[in-house]
Design a protein around this motif. Structure first.
Motif, PDB file in Angstrom:
ATOM      1  N   VAL A 138     -35.540  54.968 -19.137  1.00 63.86           N
ATOM      2  CA  VAL A 138     -34.288  54.737 -18.411  1.00 63.86           C
ATOM      3  C   VAL A 138     -33.681  53.399 -18.810  1.00 63.86           C
ATOM      4  N   SER A 139     -32.392  53.256 -18.522  1.00 65.20           N
ATOM      5  CA  SER A 139     -31.670  52.021 -18.838  1.00 65.20           C
ATOM      6  C   SER A 139     -31.611  51.072 -17.657  1.00 65.20           C
ATOM      7  N   HIS A 140     -31.749  51.606 -16.447  1.00 69.03           N
ATOM      8  CA  HIS A 140     -31.584  50.802 -15.230  1.00 69.03           C
ATOM      9  C   HIS A 140     -32.814  50.967 -14.343  1.00 69.03           C
ATOM     10  N   ASN A 144     -31.955  51.141  -8.829  1.00 63.24           N
ATOM     11  CA  ASN A 144     -31.056  52.148  -9.386  1.00 63.24           C
ATOM     12  C   ASN A 144     -31.774  53.503  -9.367  1.00 63.24           C
ATOM     13  N   GLU A 146     -31.613  56.002 -11.324  1.00 58.88           N
ATOM     14  CA  GLU A 146     -31.600  56.726 -12.595  1.00 58.88           C
ATOM     15  C   GLU A 146     -32.904  57.449 -12.885  1.00 58.88           C
ATOM     16  N   GLN A 149     -33.153  60.538 -10.757  1.00 59.68           N
ATOM     17  CA  GLN A 149     -32.149  61.512 -11.170  1.00 59.68           C
ATOM     18  C   GLN A 149     -32.574  62.217 -12.450  1.00 59.68           C
ATOM     19  N   LYS A 150     -33.115  61.442 -13.398  1.00 59.50           N
ATOM     20  CA  LYS A 150     -33.580  62.027 -14.651  1.00 59.50           C
ATOM     21  C   LYS A 150     -34.781  62.934 -14.405  1.00 59.50           C
ATOM     22  N   ALA A 178     -30.983  58.682  -4.888  1.00 58.92           N
ATOM     23  CA  ALA A 178     -31.063  59.899  -5.692  1.00 58.92           C
ATOM     24  C   ALA A 178     -30.827  61.144  -4.848  1.00 58.92           C
TER      25      ALA A 178
END
Length: 224
Positions: A138-140, A144, A146, A149-150, A178
């Motif tokens: 992930v980037s964040h 966050n 993310e 969610q992924k 999320a």
């Protein structure tokens, strides 16, 4: 409930005491003491990059330097934790129940892949999970949402079909953002702190999830 997503540190394994020991030793290696108050304020629930910024406030660390320093600390942690590693109480039975019930599972951790592999393989847990996500995916970072969610995307489930287990206020905020139903474990933060961060309910460990409670979760569909 079609899927369950787990944080790792403090949920699958109660690593926090050993992370505390590793960070204290690591800080001392670089000539800086780490008090219990400092640990709570600057380390607990924080990403390694943020912790290193506190340890080296006068240095502008390159991405390569930050990765090398973080890798040093995590290698120290694994060395310290290996003799004591064990799953959180009740986890094995709960994972088997999920597997028998056809409920999909994921690990979504802010830890590096080396730590994720270390836990999965040392405890022979890899076969219980359909998806494994570490910090590199992930980037964040948390809070966050993310990574969750992924995870839900890879599991092909919606937030209202998902339950997430977390142990820190940072993780709780990510899980709630999320859109999932969130259960907090009191291995790291108190029940009051977890509820204040948004946990829908709190347990001490997985032995508290009776068959009846599991069935309630299995029938759950959360309104987002």
């Amino acid at each position: 409930m079609k899927a369950v997503l787990f944080d790792m540190d403090g949920v699958i394994v109660d690593t926090n005491p050993h992370h505390r020991l590793a960070w204290r030793s690591y800080f001392e290696r670089y000539g800086k003491p780490l008090t219990d108050a400092d640990f709570v304020q600057y380390v607990s629930g924080k990403h390694n990059n943020d912790i290193l910024s506190h340890l080296f406030p006068d240095r502008s660390l390159s991405l390569t330097e930050a990765r090398q320093l973080a890798a040093e600390k995590e290698a120290l942690f694994r060395e310290l934790y290996l003799p004591d590693i064990q799953p959180v109480a009740g986890l094995a039975g709960f994972l088997q129940l999920l597997r028998n019930s056809g409920i999909r599972t994921a690990v979504a951790t802010s830890a590096p892949v080396e730590n994720l592999d270390f836990v999965m393989d040392t405890l022979n847990l890899r076969a219980y999970f359909d998806v494994l996500l570490d910090e590199s995916k992930v980037s964040h970072p948390k809070p966050n949402p993310e990574i969750y969610q992924k995870g839900m995307q890879l599991l092909s489930v919606e937030p209202n079909e998902s339950v997430i287990f977390e142990d820190s206020t940072t993780g709780i905020r990510a899980a709630k953002a999320a859109g999932a139903y969130v259960i907090g474990l009191t291995t790291t933060d108190s029940a009051k702190e977890l509820i204040s961060a948004g946990a829908d309910e709190v347990i001490g460990d997985f032995t508290e999830l009776s068959p009846d409670r599991f069935q309630e979760l299995a029938n759950r569909s959360v309104s987002v």
